[in-house]
Design a protein around this motif. Structure first.
Motif, PDB file in Angstrom:
ATOM      1  N   PHE A   1      -6.661   1.414 -10.528  1.00  0.00           N
ATOM      2  CA  PHE A   1      -5.209   1.625 -10.636  1.00  0.00           C
ATOM      3  C   PHE A   1      -4.575   0.255 -10.814  1.00  0.00           C
ATOM      4  O   PHE A   1      -4.556  -0.560  -9.892  1.00  0.00           O
TER       5      PHE A   1
ATOM      6  N   ILE B   1      -1.569  -2.308 -11.534  1.00  0.00           N
ATOM      7  CA  ILE B   1      -0.121  -2.482 -11.377  1.00  0.00           C
ATOM      8  C   ILE B   1       0.287  -3.779 -12.062  1.00  0.00           C
ATOM      9  O   ILE B   1      -0.258  -4.850 -11.768  1.00  0.00           O
TER      10      ILE B   1
ATOM     11  N   GLU C   1       5.733  -4.078 -17.421  1.00  0.00           N
ATOM     12  CA  GLU C   1       5.479  -3.459 -18.731  1.00  0.00           C
ATOM     13  C   GLU C   1       4.942  -4.484 -19.724  1.00  0.00           C
ATOM     14  O   GLU C   1       4.009  -4.198 -20.482  1.00  0.00           O
TER      15      GLU C   1
ATOM     16  N   ILE D   1      -6.063   3.372 -14.975  1.00  0.00           N
ATOM     17  CA  ILE D   1      -4.675   3.833 -14.953  1.00  0.00           C
ATOM     18  C   ILE D   1      -3.774   2.610 -14.870  1.00  0.00           C
ATOM     19  O   ILE D   1      -3.920   1.785 -13.957  1.00  0.00           O
TER      20      ILE D   1
ATOM     21  N   GLU E   1       0.083   1.267 -14.414  1.00  0.00           N
ATOM     22  CA  GLU E   1       1.396   1.709 -13.941  1.00  0.00           C
ATOM     23  C   GLU E   1       2.370   0.529 -13.876  1.00  0.00           C
ATOM     24  O   GLU E   1       2.091  -0.477 -13.223  1.00  0.00           O
TER      25      GLU E   1
ATOM     26  N   ASN F   1       8.163  -1.895 -10.745  1.00  0.00           N
ATOM     27  CA  ASN F   1       9.622  -1.768 -10.862  1.00  0.00           C
ATOM     28  C   ASN F   1      10.412  -3.038 -10.545  1.00  0.00           C
ATOM     29  O   ASN F   1      11.636  -3.033 -10.634  1.00  0.00           O
TER      30      ASN F   1
ATOM     31  N   ARG G   1       5.931   4.429  -3.642  1.00  0.00           N
ATOM     32  CA  ARG G   1       5.841   5.092  -4.949  1.00  0.00           C
ATOM     33  C   ARG G   1       4.469   4.868  -5.573  1.00  0.00           C
ATOM     34  O   ARG G   1       3.802   5.814  -6.033  1.00  0.00           O
ATOM     35  N   LEU G   2       4.029   3.625  -5.582  1.00  0.00           N
ATOM     36  CA  LEU G   2       2.746   3.290  -6.195  1.00  0.00           C
ATOM     37  C   LEU G   2       1.571   3.834  -5.384  1.00  0.00           C
ATOM     38  O   LEU G   2       0.568   4.282  -5.949  1.00  0.00           O
TER      39      LEU G   2
ATOM     40  N   LEU H   1       1.126   7.458  -6.284  1.00  0.00           N
ATOM     41  CA  LEU H   1       0.547   7.628  -7.617  1.00  0.00           C
ATOM     42  C   LEU H   1      -0.947   7.323  -7.627  1.00  0.00           C
ATOM     43  O   LEU H   1      -1.747   8.052  -8.223  1.00  0.00           O
TER      44      LEU H   1
ATOM     45  N   HIS I   1      -4.129   9.948  -8.499  1.00  0.00           N
ATOM     46  CA  HIS I   1      -5.133   9.701  -9.536  1.00  0.00           C
ATOM     47  C   HIS I   1      -6.542   9.533  -8.959  1.00  0.00           C
ATOM     48  O   HIS I   1      -7.502   9.376  -9.721  1.00  0.00           O
TER      49      HIS I   1
ATOM     50  N   SER J   1      -7.693   6.989  -7.340  1.00  0.00           N
ATOM     51  CA  SER J   1      -8.146   5.620  -7.639  1.00  0.00           C
ATOM     52  C   SER J   1      -8.983   5.044  -6.504  1.00  0.00           C
ATOM     53  O   SER J   1      -8.736   5.316  -5.321  1.00  0.00           O
TER      54      SER J   1
END
Length: 366
Positions: free
Chosen positions: A33, A35, A38, A60, A62, A65, A75-76, A79, A83, A85
């Motif tokens: 996973f 992080i 973007e 994955i 993600e 923010n 939040r993470l 997620l 998944h 992870s």
């Protein structure tokens, strides 16, 4: 007396080392996973996917923010859990990395840290600095272990803005002086014991490396070049400072940084830029010799770290604002209480104003 020194399970540094992420992480699990911002995902995803090509792994990605807050961590975490992870990977700057470490901690998973900048000493530590959603310092989250793998691609770091590397030098600048203060007071470090000779040696080496290679590294990175000086400073900012602060201890410099987070004007400044000024204020608190102050302030001027309140973004210095900073710096549990003498908000206020005056005076002379 119990002494302790801690560090990451594995530290790997080099130009282009991200291409080899598979060989350093595959034993940790088969579902990753990742992080990152973007933009960070856009830059690193093809490299990571190519490294893992041919392996039965789940990747994955993600987007982060922007703030290492309780809400973002939760939040993470949710997620990653959804998944299934098995490994958390943090790619980016200090707040992304601290978030990844916190997510891994709450899920009891291994964590891989990939800094894309050398702007803080966060990558190697068993610590996450938690902020509110608005960016105000909230608390330290102390973690039971350091990252499993720290992978530092210096080629990538050399392409980041030079200001980020310089900010990392500001964070690293405090390492020796805070560790020295903790040793004098016999304070317990974040490692769980008093400082070791090894930690103090690394902290001092960190400072000497900055003095020797800091300016050369800044100039090289301004041209996107990865030179031996850049390699040395990245190691100082990331590893030497990381081990030095965690196993040597924090004192006034970082506490004063935390105090400055209460002022909106300082929010555009990087962590290490505020820590650099906090280091000067700590030396004023200690009444350090003038030659030491000149060496530290001279270094800051050479590489472009702030030495005055104006350079921290405070265009109009108001006594009430600086006193708020001083009060926050001395909050219960703050690291300023590791100093080898009692420190009050009045002391901190005077040290900040004294540091500002010294910075202004030496700017005119140097």
């Amino acid at each position: 007396m119990i002494r302790a020194i801690i560090g990451p399970g594995k530290y790997v540094q080099g130009n282009g080392v991200l291409k080899h992420i598979k060989e350093h992480t595959l034993k940790l699990g088969s579902s990753f996973f990742v992080i990152a911002s973007e933009n960070g995902i856009k830059r690193t995803r093809p490299i990571i996917e190519e490294s893992f090509a041919g392996e039965k792994v789940k990747l994955i990605f993600e987007p982060f923010n922007g703030e290492c807050s309780e809400n973002e961590i939760n939040r993470l975490k949710n997620l990653a859990k959804e998944h299934g992870s098995e490994v958390i990977v943090g790619i980016g700057g200090g707040k992304v990395l601290d978030t990844a470490k916190a997510v891994a901690y709450y899920l009891s998973l291994p964590v891989v840290i990939v800094p894309t900048v050398a702007s803080t000493d966060a990558p190697c530590s068993a610590l996450s600095v938690i902020y509110t959603d608005e960016g105000v310092f909230s608390k330290y989250l102390f973690l039971p272990k350091n990252p499993d793998v720290v992978l530092v691609d210096t080629g990538m770091i050399a392409k980041a803005p030079a200001r980020l590397l310089v900010a990392g030098m500001g964070d690293a600048l405090a390492t020796y002086f805070e560790a020295r203060a903790c040793m004098r007071s016999n304070a317990k470090a974040l490692s769980g014991g008093q400082s070791t000779k090894a930690a103090m040696a690394l902290a001092e080496l960190c400072y000497r490396t900055l003095l020797e290679d800091g300016l050369k590294a800044k100039l090289a990175v301004e041209k996107k070049a990865c030179t031996p000086a850049v390699e040395n400073v990245v190691e100082a900012n990331t590893y030497l400072s990381g081990i030095g602060f965690e196993s040597g201890g924090l004192a006034a410099a970082h506490a004063i940084h935390n105090g400055f987070t209460v002022l909106h004007e300082c929010h555009q400044m990087y962590h290490g830029e505020k820590v650099a000024f906090g280091t000067i204020a700590q030396l004023v608190l200690e009444n350090s010799p003038m030659d030491e102050l000149e060496e530290v302030i001279g270094f800051c001027l050479d590489v472009g770290l702030p030495v005055t309140l104006e350079e921290l973004g405070i265009k109009e210095v108001k006594e009430e604002d600086i006193r708020k900073v001083a009060e926050a710096s001395c909050a219960e549990g703050e690291t300023i209480h590791n100093m080898p003498f009692k420190v009050t908000p009045e002391d901190v206020y005077n040290a900040i104003m004294g540091a500002d005056a010294l910075g202004k005076a030496l700017k005119k002379l140097m």
